[in-house]
Structures are given as C-alpha cells and as structure tokens.
Write a protein that holds these residues in place. Sequence first.
Motif, PDB file in Angstrom:
ATOM      1  N   LEU A  36       0.835  -1.202   0.000  1.00 25.24           N
ATOM      2  CA  LEU A  36       0.000   0.000   0.000  1.00 25.24           C
ATOM      3  C   LEU A  36       0.871   1.254   0.000  1.00 25.24           C
ATOM      4  CD1 LEU A  36      -2.917   1.147   0.419  1.00 25.24           C
ATOM      5  CD2 LEU A  36      -2.424   1.136   2.847  1.00 25.24           C
ATOM      6  N   VAL A  37       1.870   1.233   0.888  1.00 23.77           N
ATOM      7  CA  VAL A  37       2.755   2.383   1.020  1.00 23.77           C
ATOM      8  C   VAL A  37       3.507   2.632  -0.279  1.00 23.77           C
ATOM      9  CG1 VAL A  37       4.930   2.992   2.095  1.00 23.77           C
ATOM     10  CG2 VAL A  37       3.025   2.287   3.507  1.00 23.77           C
ATOM     11  N   MET A  38       3.925   1.546  -0.894  1.00 22.57           N
ATOM     12  CA  MET A  38       4.698   1.683  -2.134  1.00 22.57           C
ATOM     13  C   MET A  38       3.830   2.337  -3.217  1.00 22.57           C
ATOM     14  SD  MET A  38       6.837  -1.343  -3.897  1.00 22.57           S
ATOM     15  CE  MET A  38       7.558  -2.037  -2.444  1.00 22.57           C
ATOM     16  N   ALA A  39       2.607   1.851  -3.347  1.00 27.04           N
ATOM     17  CA  ALA A  39       1.725   2.412  -4.368  1.00 27.04           C
ATOM     18  C   ALA A  39       1.420   3.873  -4.048  1.00 27.04           C
ATOM     19  CB  ALA A  39       0.434   1.607  -4.431  1.00 27.04           C
ATOM     20  N   HIS A  40       1.220   4.153  -2.756  1.00 29.10           N
ATOM     21  CA  HIS A  40       0.828   5.488  -2.322  1.00 29.10           C
ATOM     22  C   HIS A  40       1.958   6.496  -2.524  1.00 29.10           C
ATOM     23  CE1 HIS A  40      -1.474   8.264   0.314  1.00 29.10           C
ATOM     24  NE2 HIS A  40      -0.281   8.659   0.706  1.00 29.10           N
ATOM     25  N   ALA A  41       3.105   6.162  -1.967  1.00 28.80           N
ATOM     26  CA  ALA A  41       4.195   7.144  -1.945  1.00 28.80           C
ATOM     27  C   ALA A  41       5.074   7.065  -3.182  1.00 28.80           C
ATOM     28  CB  ALA A  41       5.029   6.956  -0.688  1.00 28.80           C
ATOM     29  N   ALA A  42       5.545   5.838  -3.457  1.00 28.53           N
ATOM     30  CA  ALA A  42       6.541   5.717  -4.527  1.00 28.53           C
ATOM     31  C   ALA A  42       5.916   5.962  -5.891  1.00 28.53           C
ATOM     32  CB  ALA A  42       7.192   4.344  -4.476  1.00 28.53           C
ATOM     33  N   PHE A  43       4.587   5.793  -6.003  1.00 24.27           N
ATOM     34  CA  PHE A  43       3.953   6.048  -7.293  1.00 24.27           C
ATOM     35  C   PHE A  43       3.055   7.289  -7.260  1.00 24.27           C
ATOM     36  CE2 PHE A  43       5.580   1.882  -7.617  1.00 24.27           C
ATOM     37  CZ  PHE A  43       5.952   1.764  -8.938  1.00 24.27           C
ATOM     38  N   TYR A  65      -5.488  -6.920  -6.717  1.00 23.27           N
ATOM     39  CA  TYR A  65      -6.411  -7.939  -6.232  1.00 23.27           C
ATOM     40  C   TYR A  65      -7.139  -8.605  -7.404  1.00 23.27           C
ATOM     41  CZ  TYR A  65     -10.326 -10.062  -3.807  1.00 23.27           C
ATOM     42  OH  TYR A  65     -11.250 -10.952  -3.346  1.00 23.27           O
ATOM     43  N   ASP A  66      -7.569  -7.788  -8.361  1.00 24.03           N
ATOM     44  CA  ASP A  66      -8.283  -8.335  -9.506  1.00 24.03           C
ATOM     45  C   ASP A  66      -7.409  -9.289 -10.308  1.00 24.03           C
ATOM     46  OD1 ASP A  66     -10.442  -6.883  -8.788  1.00 24.03           O
ATOM     47  OD2 ASP A  66     -10.085  -5.232 -10.204  1.00 24.03           O
ATOM     48  N   ARG A  67      -6.130  -8.999 -10.354  1.00 19.90           N
ATOM     49  CA  ARG A  67      -5.229  -9.874 -11.111  1.00 19.90           C
ATOM     50  C   ARG A  67      -4.780 -11.074 -10.285  1.00 19.90           C
ATOM     51  NH1 ARG A  67      -1.316  -5.830 -14.556  1.00 19.90           N
ATOM     52  NH2 ARG A  67      -2.981  -4.507 -15.353  1.00 19.90           N
ATOM     53  N   GLY A  68      -5.318 -11.169  -9.080  1.00 21.05           N
ATOM     54  CA  GLY A  68      -4.987 -12.320  -8.248  1.00 21.05           C
ATOM     55  C   GLY A  68      -3.584 -12.273  -7.676  1.00 21.05           C
ATOM     56  N   LEU A  69      -3.032 -11.072  -7.523  1.00 25.37           N
ATOM     57  CA  LEU A  69      -1.665 -10.971  -7.022  1.00 25.37           C
ATOM     58  C   LEU A  69      -1.607 -10.804  -5.503  1.00 25.37           C
ATOM     59  CD1 LEU A  69      -0.257  -8.692  -9.834  1.00 25.37           C
ATOM     60  CD2 LEU A  69       0.221 -11.111  -9.469  1.00 25.37           C
ATOM     61  N   ILE A  70      -2.706 -10.388  -4.917  1.00 21.22           N
ATOM     62  CA  ILE A  70      -2.726 -10.355  -3.451  1.00 21.22           C
ATOM     63  C   ILE A  70      -3.972 -11.085  -2.958  1.00 21.22           C
ATOM     64  CG2 ILE A  70      -1.331  -8.302  -3.068  1.00 21.22           C
ATOM     65  CD1 ILE A  70      -3.819  -6.655  -2.939  1.00 21.22           C
ATOM     66  N   SER A  71      -3.858 -11.620  -1.772  1.00 22.62           N
ATOM     67  CA  SER A  71      -4.925 -12.471  -1.244  1.00 22.62           C
ATOM     68  C   SER A  71      -6.056 -11.623  -0.682  1.00 22.62           C
ATOM     69  CB  SER A  71      -4.368 -13.371  -0.155  1.00 22.62           C
ATOM     70  OG  SER A  71      -3.988 -12.571   0.945  1.00 22.62           O
ATOM     71  N   GLU A  72      -7.165 -12.295  -0.402  1.00 17.81           N
ATOM     72  CA  GLU A  72      -8.299 -11.571   0.161  1.00 17.81           C
ATOM     73  C   GLU A  72      -7.972 -10.981   1.518  1.00 17.81           C
ATOM     74  OE1 GLU A  72     -11.634 -14.197   0.127  1.00 17.81           O
ATOM     75  OE2 GLU A  72     -11.794 -14.091  -2.035  1.00 17.81           O
ATOM     76  N   GLY A  73      -7.226 -11.741   2.302  1.00 19.82           N
ATOM     77  CA  GLY A  73      -6.853 -11.246   3.636  1.00 19.82           C
ATOM     78  C   GLY A  73      -6.065  -9.950   3.527  1.00 19.82           C
ATOM     79  N   ALA A  74      -5.071  -9.949   2.636  1.00 17.36           N
ATOM     80  CA  ALA A  74      -4.259  -8.749   2.454  1.00 17.36           C
ATOM     81  C   ALA A  74      -5.121  -7.597   1.973  1.00 17.36           C
ATOM     82  CB  ALA A  74      -3.136  -9.029   1.469  1.00 17.36           C
ATOM     83  N   MET A  75      -6.042  -7.896   1.065  1.00 14.78           N
ATOM     84  CA  MET A  75      -6.899  -6.843   0.523  1.00 14.78           C
ATOM     85  C   MET A  75      -7.766  -6.248   1.635  1.00 14.78           C
ATOM     86  SD  MET A  75      -7.284  -5.230  -2.200  1.00 14.78           S
ATOM     87  CE  MET A  75      -8.343  -3.870  -2.609  1.00 14.78           C
ATOM     88  N   GLU A 123      -7.033  -6.084   4.793  1.00 12.81           N
ATOM     89  CA  GLU A 123      -6.182  -5.236   5.620  1.00 12.81           C
ATOM     90  C   GLU A 123      -5.941  -3.894   4.945  1.00 12.81           C
ATOM     91  OE1 GLU A 123      -2.431  -6.997   6.507  1.00 12.81           O
ATOM     92  OE2 GLU A 123      -1.703  -5.195   7.533  1.00 12.81           O
ATOM     93  N   ILE A 124      -5.709  -3.957   3.634  1.00 15.00           N
ATOM     94  CA  ILE A 124      -5.473  -2.720   2.883  1.00 15.00           C
ATOM     95  C   ILE A 124      -6.708  -1.832   2.914  1.00 15.00           C
ATOM     96  CG2 ILE A 124      -5.190  -1.862   0.536  1.00 15.00           C
ATOM     97  CD1 ILE A 124      -3.233  -4.274   0.165  1.00 15.00           C
ATOM     98  N   LEU A 125      -7.861  -2.445   2.723  1.00 13.08           N
ATOM     99  CA  LEU A 125      -9.083  -1.636   2.699  1.00 13.08           C
ATOM    100  C   LEU A 125      -9.353  -1.006   4.060  1.00 13.08           C
ATOM    101  CD1 LEU A 125     -11.484  -3.739   0.490  1.00 13.08           C
ATOM    102  CD2 LEU A 125     -10.409  -1.546  -0.031  1.00 13.08           C
TER     103      LEU A 125
END
Lengths: 437, 515
Positions: free
Chosen positions: B116-123, B302-312, B314-316
Amino acid sequence: MPIFIDRRLNPKDKSLANRQRFLRRVREELKHTIREQIRTGKISDVDSEHVVSMPVRKTAEPHFESDSESGRRQHVLPGNKEFASGDRIEKPSQGGSGGGSAPGQQPTEDDFRFALSREEVLDLFFEDLELPDMVKLNLKEILAYKPRRAGFAATGSPTNINIGRTMRNSHARRIALRRPKQEQLDAIAREIASLEAGTQSQAAIERIKALREELERLERRRRLIAYVDPVDIRFNRFEARPVPNANAVMFCLMDVSGSMGEREKDMAKRFFVLLHLFLKRRYDRTDIVFIRHTHEAQEVDEETFFYSTQSGGTIVSTALEEMQRVIEERYPSNEWNIYAAQASDGDNSASDSERCISLLDQVIMPLCQYFAYVEIIDARERHIFGATDNGTSLWRAYSDVEAKWANFQMRRIAKPADIYPVFRELFTRQPAAQKSD
Amino acid sequence: MPARTSRSRLLFSGSDWDFKTLSRMHDAIKAISDEELQLDIYPVQMEIISSEQMLDAYSSVGMPLMYQHWSFGKHFLYQELLYRKGGRGLAYELVINSNPCIVYMMEENTAALQALVMAHAAFGHNHFFKNNYVFRQWTDAGSILGYLDFAKTYIARCEERHGVAAVEAVLDAAHALMDQGVFRYRRPPKLSTEKQRQGLRDRLEYEERSYNDLWRTLPRRKGEEETGEADRVAERKKSLNLPEENLLYFLEKHSLILEPWQREILRIVRVIAQYFYPQRQTKMMNEGCATFVHYIIMNALYDRGLISEGAMLEILRNHSNVVMQPSFDDPRFSGINPYALGFDMMQDIQRISTEPTAEDRDWFPEIAGNGNWREVLLDAWANHRDESFIRQYLSPTLIRKWRFFALDDKADEPFYEVASIHDERGYKKIRAALARSYDVGANGLDIQVVDVDLLGSRHLRLEHKVHDGILLEESGRDATLRHIRTLWGYDVTLVGVDSQTGAAIYERSTSQIGE
C-alpha cells in the motif's frame, strides 16, 4: 528496478543533539521547575523521573499569525444535518476559535509536558555542587589497598616463590652451563661396573681409571653447578594498589523530643533527603543510619525515625555516642566515607553541650568526611539570630567545633524554602584558599 | 480461476516480507501503473527505517538531512510524547520530493501495508511531485538533498567558527520569518551585478550628455519641495525593488549589519521555506492523488490475483481509516481531511467522465461522459493546485455527499450565521468559499517591506495589508518584530493598512516594544 536501502542499522537518535540543545536552552527554567517540584513535592518522589511542563520563555517560536478574534471569515464545514441558510448558531463560550471547529483536546506544541530522565533531573538539580574541599577530601580519604600481582621479583618471602618461573630459570642455567646429567653418570658407572666384572686386562684397567677420573670430574661439576641456585629463584611480586572507596554511610541524627514538632521534622527530613540524593550520586553504595535521640539515643529504621514520637528530655551527646558505637561496630572508617547530618532545634543543657564538643573534637570529627548541622528555628527567631553568633546552647557549642574543623558546617533554617539554599551553601565549592589549611 | 494457480501467483502470503518480496511488489505495481494509469515518475529509492528513525525524521521537518537547531528537539519531544502515549501512530511512510524520489517505509509495516505504502508514496506522490506545475516551477528535486547537505555542513562550520549561540540567534530570527520568506508570485529578480552596473553607467552617461545648466535657473514652483521629496522616495523604493514581500530575501540582500555568513544562513532558511511552499499549496491534491493511485493499484492487484483476500481486507481497512472524515460536530473533527476530500474529488471525476448525470453534464460539459477519466486526472494533477482544483472540479454531487455548509464568522458577533448549504443556491458559493480557504497565497498574511531610507535613519517600514479586518496576534507580532530588528539592526515599524480603504489601522514599532 527500484533501489532498496536498509537503514534500520543506521544510528538512531539523530535528534539527540537537538534534544540536548533544547534542554540546554531552557536549562535555567527547568532547574527552577525541578527545584520547585522537589521543594514542594513528596520526598519519596525526588529520586525518579520528573515530568515538567514546557518552559515558555525562550522556547516560543513566534511568527506573524492572524488573530482569531478579529475580522470576518467564512468557514466551510462538512456534515450539515439541520441547518438552513440564514440560521444562527451560538458561538461556543470559550472564545470560539476556528468557527465551530471544536478545538481538539490535544495539547498544542507550546503547551505540553515531557519527562526528564532521572539523570537529567539530578544533573539540573546538582549542577555546580561538589563535595566541599574535594581535593583535600581526596587526600584525607582513607583508601583501601588491595594487593595486585605485578610481575616477578628476585627477592621476597619464601611463601611467594613462584615455582614455575624458578624452575624455568634453573633449567636454562643448567643447560647453559652444561651441568652433567644423571644419565651420563649412570652410564659411566655402569661401564665401570661391567669392566670390573670382566677380565682385568691392562687396557681395561686403564679404561677404568680414565672412567673413574671422568666420573669424579663430572660429579664435582654437578656439585658446583647446583640444581636450583639462589639466582634462579623468583618471587611473585605484589603491588598495593589503592582502591577508591566507593562506600558512603550517612548518619542522620535528629532530636525527636517534644520540642521538635511536625514542621521541624519535615524540614529535617527534606535536608536528609537532599544529602542522601547527593551521596547516592557520588558513591556506588550508600548506607543510611538513622539515630534519634531524646535523653537517650537509639538507632531506628526510617519509618520510626520520622513518624513515631517519643517523649523525654534532650541530651544530644547520647546521639553522638550512639553514632560512635555504630561506626565501631559496622563502619570502619578505612572502608567507609562517613557523613553525618544532624538536625535539631538547638535545645540542650549547657553541660551536655560541653560533652558534645569533646566527643566531636576527639572522636567523631577525625572519622568523618563531613558533618553538617542544621538548626531548625522559628521564622521569627531568624530575624534575631540571622547573622549573630548568639543562639541556642548547642549552636554556641558547635560554633567552637566549626572554628576548629573545616569539614564541619552549620546553618540555620526557618522555612522549607531555606533548605535548598542552605544545602547549596553547605556543598558549594569552597574557595581554593581554604583548601590549604 | 482455480485456487491453486491463484495462490501461486500471489506476491506474498502472510504478513512477513523481505527485500525479494518488496522487489516483486514493485515490479507488479509498476506494471499496473504503466498500463492503467500511465504514471510518470522519478526513479525510486526505498529505505526501510525503524520507528525511532521515523520519529527523528518527523522532528527535522521530514527531511533526511537537516542542520541542528533546538526547535527540532522541541518538536521531537512533542512527537515522542504523543507517540509513546499512544495518542498518535506514526505515519507508515514518508516521501521526499527529490530525484531519485526517496520513500521511507517503516519496518513494522506488514507486507500488505508495504504494498500500500509503495503504491501510495513511490507512485502516487512521486508522480505528483514530478508532474505538478507548482513543483516543477518552484522546486528543484534533483538538487534538494545536495543543498541540504551543504546547509548542514555550512551551519555546523559557522557554529564552530562563530559559536552556537551566535548561529542560533540568526536561525531563531530567520525561522520566525519563514512564512514571509517565500516568493509567492515571482522568482527573485535576476539582474546580474554586471548588468546592473552597466545600466547605472548608461544612465549616468545619459544624464551627463543631456545636462543643461539652464534647468537650474528655473524658478521653483509651489509644492516643488514636496514632489521632490516624493520623487526621492519613489526613486529609492525603485532602487531597492520595493515593495518586497519576501522579508528574508530583503534582509539578506539589504541589511547593513549582517556578516556574509549570516546572510548565507538567511538564504538557507529561505531556500528551505521556498522548497516547502508548493507542498502547502497542493496538500489536498497531493494526498488525494496518492490515495487515488494506491486505491486503483491495490484493486488491480487484487483483480489480477496478485494479493490475497486477507491482504486486501487489511489494505481496505487502512484505506478507510485514511479517508475517514468526521462531521464538524464530531469530537474527532479537526478540519477537513485532505486525503478524504482529494480522494473523493478524484473518484468523482472518474464517475463524471464515465457515468455522468444530467446535472454533471450541466456543470462539467467538457468532461462529462467523455469516458477518459485518466487523462482528465493526469491533466488536473499536472496543472492545478488545491484552490483551482476545487474551483474547477468540486461537483454538486460531492457537496451533497459531504453535506458541506458555509458559516459566516464575524468576530464581534456572538453567533455564526449559516451562509449557504448544499442546495441549488449554495453550490457555487460553497465551492468558491472552500476554494478560497485552500488558497495559501490569499490566506497567508500580506506583509511587505514598503520603505527604508538607507542613507538616513535606516528605519525599516513594513506594511500589513489587513483583509477582512483580520489583525495579527499581538504577542507573536511583537516577538517577530523583535527578531526582524535583530536582523535589520535598526528600528522596524509595522503598519496595518486596511486593504479596501487604505486607512491605517494600527502601527507598531520596535521602539515601543521592550526587549
């Protein structure tokens, strides 16, 4: 490809220097706060972390800022439920800053409290304080000596012979001087014996003779070159190294007769606490001995010392005698730095005061690093006695001791606020001139 | 998709991460950012730090390098107190507008949080820093770290040479003027000294050539004296480039008592203030952009199946914490949450361009239904700051959703008056009022150097343009004037002038203020 850097092992506390700068900047104010806290607070709290509030002076970071209590503004806020345009809303009574945006309960940066560590507290509290006559005290301080191995010596007592080193020397010497070995002698003796057992030819007799001469020469040589010679002997060498004495014992002497009320006891206690804190900072180990006295003295625990009452007359010398007894019993003065603090209202009989002088003079002062006497007096008396040498019987008697012993100090205190200045005065660095005598 | 293959595609499982995981995450996010958002970013340098180091970074205004000053120690104590008491968590990340873009990530973060942090800050932030016009115009991302390094060593050297106290005095005074140490509308005039001298020579030459002694003999008219005086004042103001809004710049260039090293320190403080100025102008957009980007990217992962539901999940949960906006009467309310407003506005733009209502078509004819929300957003991120962004894109739908209302607050009245609410008559007014409240340039105090006679009393005159009767807080004003006096060396007077009528409201001089 991104670059990853693991900074977790980099030094932390990058802000430590800034924190120190901040504390240095507000040092005076913090010192004042700490003193105030120690003076007014509970004594048991003294030796701990102190929470201080943000000093205002010198730490404000002023800038031009608009005044929230003037002018016209418009605020846009979310979450309207019932308002229609034109409605009027009472302003909150406390100044109403920020237009309905209730100010958060969190303290602002200019008004918060933070904790000083115990070390920082004591540093602030004891700044500039040093034991009186530190130099002289060090000279006078009786150090304990502890023998330490320090190489080898050629002389010494037989109990300290280092056998390993001695035998090594002897071995080397024997090799160097070619001391005949026992095996050589045995070999010659065997040859003689076998020759003598055989036929007695001329050659054999000649040979035996030569061998006997050789044997005799070797034996003489063996006798001359001793197996262990005095020059070989080495002793373990010991050096007496001084060990700084890290123990201090503090005697608290207090008059608990009826004339000492709660007020006096409380002040005495504060004084003792300060002295104790001070010693604790200086020494690894500090013991406290509480001796209370009326017409008789006894060693008691802290609780009893301060809180239980006892009635009786006043004979100060009994306390000094008790102190002497305890020192002899448990605190040999070559192992302990002895400090004493006595608090009293000064009541004593004239004859006993004499006895106190002689006790102090002959027995106690030579043993003590420092003896502080505080006399707790009335605020009214303070005006009378303030500067004069007049005073109670004990005060006058102790004045003589003070004149004679540089490590004896006496002061009068009348109210709690006096204690700290007195304490400071007692422990400020003495001018160098006094050190010489 | 069968469960087995989807599990094998996961970037990580569980909450642990290592540098390999991070690297995989980065590549996956990068792919999405290229394909779905077309972000344009600086190269990224991600640094893993501990919570103590995060606290350290907090106290030195979020920069990895900073000179030493007691006020940073004060901030550190404050942050530490809040953190230790649990009153406030630490940020998961910290990002620096530099090239390469430095992102600090806390070691305590779970794997999902790191993504999450990477997407938020680094991008998100990174794209904004690189593309937004305010940053492009005012900051030089490539050189800021080098400059801070220079500043740090320079100030340390000054401390060695001139003593900590002397340096501290200058820094204290300069920090007090930091808000007045930025150029808000123009870059500093860049007349090289050689050019300046050439201009002066040309003018003198011209005067010599056109000299005619006859002019001296003309009889003086009435009022000549006064106009002469006025001309002289105008002349000297022109030569000093007055009025000047950047007080630090003025003091640095014109103070008569400062040593060269003191001027350099003023310059350092000024450069740092200028560096942070764009961040203040675009706080809401910047956070909104980063939040929007991480939301899009995480959902794509998540849609591409790269992170699990649990991780998603937590992110949400973290995402919704970040964009939480309490109402004005909620005890947790402390102003408008820039993450929430920014994110909502950008989602709203996406909605308008894909599924517009009739109202949207009315309000936003250019973008409604054009289906190309990416381009609209990329354009908005590049060409707006908070104020103009709100003025341009805040929709009635969003005003209703947030139930915005505007309050009139007059200091001398015991009540607030509700000026507008979320209805037909109110939309435009609320939008304008909200935009105004984000206008740093207009909300900032308008204080300028207006006059000084360097050849005479050297009395420095400042003018505060009072808008809407909003005065200065007095103790801060006096203390700051004292600081200006320290730097200027002679008396300083601040005059408050009503911006409408031009009438003087107050006058405060350092000669009235005790030490």
